[in-house]
Design a protein around this motif. Structure first.
Motif, PDB file in Angstrom:
ATOM      1  N   UNK A 158      27.005 -68.646 -30.659  1.00 54.56           N
ATOM      2  CA  UNK A 158      27.715 -68.322 -29.424  1.00 54.56           C
ATOM      3  C   UNK A 158      29.053 -69.053 -29.343  1.00 54.56           C
ATOM      4  N   UNK A 159      29.053 -70.331 -29.795  1.00 52.77           N
ATOM      5  CA  UNK A 159      30.311 -71.086 -29.794  1.00 52.77           C
ATOM      6  C   UNK A 159      31.327 -70.437 -30.726  1.00 52.77           C
ATOM      7  N   UNK A 160      30.870 -70.073 -31.917  1.00 51.20           N
ATOM      8  CA  UNK A 160      31.773 -69.425 -32.862  1.00 51.20           C
ATOM      9  C   UNK A 160      32.253 -68.081 -32.319  1.00 51.20           C
ATOM     10  N   UNK A 161      31.368 -67.383 -31.621  1.00 52.23           N
ATOM     11  CA  UNK A 161      31.757 -66.090 -31.058  1.00 52.23           C
ATOM     12  C   UNK A 161      32.826 -66.267 -29.975  1.00 52.23           C
ATOM     13  N   UNK A 162      32.639 -67.302 -29.127  1.00 57.36           N
ATOM     14  CA  UNK A 162      33.641 -67.560 -28.088  1.00 57.36           C
ATOM     15  C   UNK A 162      34.991 -67.921 -28.697  1.00 57.36           C
ATOM     16  N   UNK A 163      34.954 -68.740 -29.751  1.00 60.66           N
ATOM     17  CA  UNK A 163      36.206 -69.098 -30.421  1.00 60.66           C
ATOM     18  C   UNK A 163      36.882 -67.863 -31.000  1.00 60.66           C
ATOM     19  N   UNK A 164      36.111 -67.003 -31.589  1.00 64.33           N
ATOM     20  CA  UNK A 164      36.689 -65.800 -32.169  1.00 64.33           C
ATOM     21  C   UNK A 164      37.257 -64.876 -31.086  1.00 64.33           C
ATOM     22  N   UNK A 165      36.538 -64.771 -29.959  1.00 65.31           N
ATOM     23  CA  UNK A 165      37.052 -63.951 -28.868  1.00 65.31           C
ATOM     24  C   UNK A 165      38.343 -64.526 -28.298  1.00 65.31           C
ATOM     25  N   UNK A 166      38.391 -65.866 -28.203  1.00 65.05           N
ATOM     26  CA  UNK A 166      39.609 -66.501 -27.722  1.00 65.05           C
ATOM     27  C   UNK A 166      40.783 -66.219 -28.660  1.00 65.05           C
ATOM     28  N   UNK A 167      40.551 -66.371 -29.937  1.00 66.63           N
ATOM     29  CA  UNK A 167      41.605 -66.080 -30.910  1.00 66.63           C
ATOM     30  C   UNK A 167      42.018 -64.613 -30.840  1.00 66.63           C
ATOM     31  N   UNK A 168      41.033 -63.754 -30.609  1.00 67.85           N
ATOM     32  CA  UNK A 168      41.346 -62.329 -30.537  1.00 67.85           C
ATOM     33  C   UNK A 168      42.242 -62.028 -29.334  1.00 67.85           C
ATOM     34  N   UNK A 169      41.943 -62.666 -28.192  1.00 69.31           N
ATOM     35  CA  UNK A 169      42.767 -62.440 -27.002  1.00 69.31           C
ATOM     36  C   UNK A 169      44.180 -62.968 -27.212  1.00 69.31           C
ATOM     37  N   UNK A 170      44.279 -64.144 -27.873  1.00 69.92           N
ATOM     38  CA  UNK A 170      45.608 -64.696 -28.132  1.00 69.92           C
ATOM     39  C   UNK A 170      46.408 -63.764 -29.024  1.00 69.92           C
ATOM     40  N   UNK A 171      45.751 -63.317 -30.068  1.00 73.14           N
ATOM     41  CA  UNK A 171      46.441 -62.412 -30.985  1.00 73.14           C
ATOM     42  C   UNK A 171      46.815 -61.116 -30.268  1.00 73.14           C
ATOM     43  N   UNK A 172      45.905 -60.624 -29.408  1.00 75.29           N
ATOM     44  CA  UNK A 172      46.186 -59.389 -28.686  1.00 75.29           C
ATOM     45  C   UNK A 172      47.354 -59.576 -27.720  1.00 75.29           C
ATOM     46  N   UNK A 173      47.380 -60.732 -27.015  1.00 74.90           N
ATOM     47  CA  UNK A 173      48.495 -61.005 -26.093  1.00 74.90           C
ATOM     48  C   UNK A 173      49.808 -61.142 -26.850  1.00 74.90           C
ATOM     49  N   UNK A 174      49.749 -61.877 -27.968  1.00 77.18           N
ATOM     50  CA  UNK A 174      50.973 -62.004 -28.763  1.00 77.18           C
ATOM     51  C   UNK A 174      51.449 -60.644 -29.253  1.00 77.18           C
ATOM     52  N   UNK A 175      50.489 -59.801 -29.622  1.00 80.31           N
ATOM     53  CA  UNK A 175      50.880 -58.459 -30.073  1.00 80.31           C
ATOM     54  C   UNK A 175      51.488 -57.638 -28.956  1.00 80.31           C
ATOM     55  N   UNK A 176      50.897 -57.736 -27.746  1.00 79.56           N
ATOM     56  CA  UNK A 176      51.468 -56.987 -26.628  1.00 79.56           C
ATOM     57  C   UNK A 176      52.858 -57.502 -26.267  1.00 79.56           C
ATOM     58  N   UNK A 177      53.047 -58.837 -26.305  1.00 79.58           N
ATOM     59  CA  UNK A 177      54.375 -59.391 -26.012  1.00 79.58           C
ATOM     60  C   UNK A 177      55.393 -58.939 -27.050  1.00 79.58           C
ATOM     61  N   UNK A 178      54.954 -59.007 -28.303  1.00 83.86           N
ATOM     62  CA  UNK A 178      55.877 -58.554 -29.346  1.00 83.86           C
ATOM     63  C   UNK A 178      56.182 -57.072 -29.206  1.00 83.86           C
ATOM     64  N   UNK A 179      55.166 -56.310 -28.800  1.00 84.97           N
ATOM     65  CA  UNK A 179      55.383 -54.881 -28.616  1.00 84.97           C
ATOM     66  C   UNK A 179      56.343 -54.607 -27.469  1.00 84.97           C
ATOM     67  N   UNK A 180      56.173 -55.352 -26.346  1.00 83.48           N
ATOM     68  CA  UNK A 180      57.093 -55.171 -25.220  1.00 83.48           C
ATOM     69  C   UNK A 180      58.522 -55.559 -25.593  1.00 83.48           C
ATOM     70  N   UNK A 181      58.611 -56.641 -26.352  1.00 81.70           N
ATOM     71  CA  UNK A 181      59.941 -57.077 -26.777  1.00 81.70           C
ATOM     72  C   UNK A 181      60.603 -56.037 -27.673  1.00 81.70           C
ATOM     73  N   UNK A 182      59.836 -55.493 -28.570  1.00 83.18           N
ATOM     74  CA  UNK A 182      60.375 -54.470 -29.466  1.00 83.18           C
ATOM     75  C   UNK A 182      60.761 -53.207 -28.689  1.00 83.18           C
ATOM     76  N   UNK A 183      59.936 -52.846 -27.683  1.00 85.08           N
ATOM     77  CA  UNK A 183      60.275 -51.672 -26.868  1.00 85.08           C
ATOM     78  C   UNK A 183      61.583 -51.901 -26.099  1.00 85.08           C
ATOM     79  N   UNK A 184      61.716 -53.126 -25.530  1.00 84.65           N
ATOM     80  CA  UNK A 184      62.953 -53.436 -24.804  1.00 84.65           C
ATOM     81  C   UNK A 184      64.170 -53.375 -25.708  1.00 84.65           C
ATOM     82  N   UNK A 185      64.059 -53.947 -26.902  1.00 79.23           N
ATOM     83  CA  UNK A 185      65.174 -53.890 -27.844  1.00 79.23           C
ATOM     84  C   UNK A 185      65.485 -52.459 -28.252  1.00 79.23           C
ATOM     85  N   UNK A 186      64.399 -51.657 -28.427  1.00 81.83           N
ATOM     86  CA  UNK A 186      64.641 -50.258 -28.800  1.00 81.83           C
ATOM     87  C   UNK A 186      65.343 -49.503 -27.684  1.00 81.83           C
ATOM     88  N   UNK A 187      65.013 -49.807 -26.404  1.00 80.16           N
ATOM     89  CA  UNK A 187      65.675 -49.145 -25.284  1.00 80.16           C
ATOM     90  C   UNK A 187      67.135 -49.547 -25.173  1.00 80.16           C
TER      91      UNK A 187
END
Length: 339
Positions: free
Chosen positions: A252-281
């Protein structure tokens, strides 16, 4: 031979012949041992004398039948059969067991009332023996062995003199208990399970050597059952449950750590995606038109594949691509970028 003398004595006594007349015919040596059956012969003579007189020759025929019956009985007592998988030794009432005589399968002869055979089954016989004993860490263990044993065929006379026919009942329980206690005491309770093959091999080796002292051959020795005390079994089960719970908590601890990393990666991806969309606009205001066209295509595809009928305006479904409002935002961004 003695049997011939005894049978001839019965016949001549039954027929009323005198023993001294045998010497005239040169067969006086056949009378050897007839004194053993003189009472029987006298009884036959008395029985024949009490038979009422009948037609001429009937008494002689009856006496002949009685003599033939005595002869047949003597022959029957003189032969015996050793079946397949058996061996026979001879006991003599005068000299005892004959140590050098071991008879194989087949038909054999003996002197009746003096010799009789003792039959041994030399085929392997299974036997299960259970023994409670203690392990190296002082845990009580109940072990059940399955033993295939048979007598050594060349040592049957000595075995009969020492152990008799029930040799397995006299020897196997004691030596099995002795060997099991000595071997099991060398291992811990856990080692008896994890090293079962080694324990079985050691038991077989020592038990085979021990059985040779009694002229017994062991063809196979196997551990069929291995049980511990209730307290030890409960302790092992509790330990296993605790280990499983610890492993589950770690998972369960390892699963929580993996979920946390997944959310961080997902947030970083969304931020990078928003930044790229803004630059493209900023670089190309027509990108907004492209996104709206793709959204309109996705909505149209979903409605087309649905079995329900939908009545909505084109503005609500982002399908009014020719409206002036569709290009108003992108035109404004294009003007701003030129300034």
């Amino acid at each position: 031979m003695l049997i011939v003398g005894t049978i001839s004595g019965v016949l001549f006594n039954a027929c009323g012949l005198r023993r001294d007349r045998l010497k005239v015919y040169g067969v006086h040596h056949l009378t050897v041992g007839t004194h053993l059956l003189d009472p029987m012969a006298q009884n036959l003579k008395d029985f024949a004398g009490r038979i009422p007189a009948g037609p001429r020759g009937m008494g002689t025929a009856l006496k002949f039948l009685i003599g033939a019956g005595a002869l047949g009985y003597g022959v029957k007592e003189s032969i015996y059969t050793v079946d397949g998988g058996q061996r026979a030794i001879i006991f003599n009432r005068i000299g005892g067991i004959q140590p050098n005589t071991i008879l194989a399968e087949g038909l054999h002869f003996r002197f009746p009332w003096i010799q009789y055979p003792i039959i041994y089954d030399i085929r392997a016989r299974p036997r299960k023996i259970s023994s409670p004993t203690g392990s190296k860490d002082l845990q009580m263990v109940n072990i059940t062995l399955r033993v295939l044993s048979r007598p050594n065929a060349v040592s049957l006379p000595a075995m009969y003199q020492r152990l008799g026919l029930d040799y397995d009942e006299r020897v196997l329980p004691s030596i099995v208990n002795e060997v099991l206690k000595s071997v099991v005491a060398k291992f811990n309770a856990s080692q008896l399970i994890t090293q079962r093959a080694q324990v079985s091999l050691l038991i077989r080796r020592e038990l085979t050597e021990r059985a040779k002292d009694f002229n017994i051959i062991l063809d196979d020795v196997a551990i069929t059952d291995l049980t511990f005390s209730k307290e030890y079994t409960a302790a092992v089960e509790a330990k296993q449950v605790a280990q499983q719970e610890a492993q589950r908590a770690q998972f369960l601890v390892e699963k929580a750590k993996q979920e946390q990393k997944q959310k961080i990666v997902q947030a970083e991806g969304e931020a990078a995606s928003a930044k790229m969309i803004g630059e493209a606009l900023n670089k190309n205001p027509g990108y907004l038109k492209l996104r709206r066209i793709r959204a309109a295509q996705s909505i149209a595809k979903t409605i087309a594949s649905s079995q329900n009928r939908v009545y909505l305006t084109a503005d609500n479904l982002v399908l009014n691509l020719q409206d002036l409002g569709f290009t108003r935002g992108s035109d404004y961004l294009e003007k701003q970028s030129k300034k």
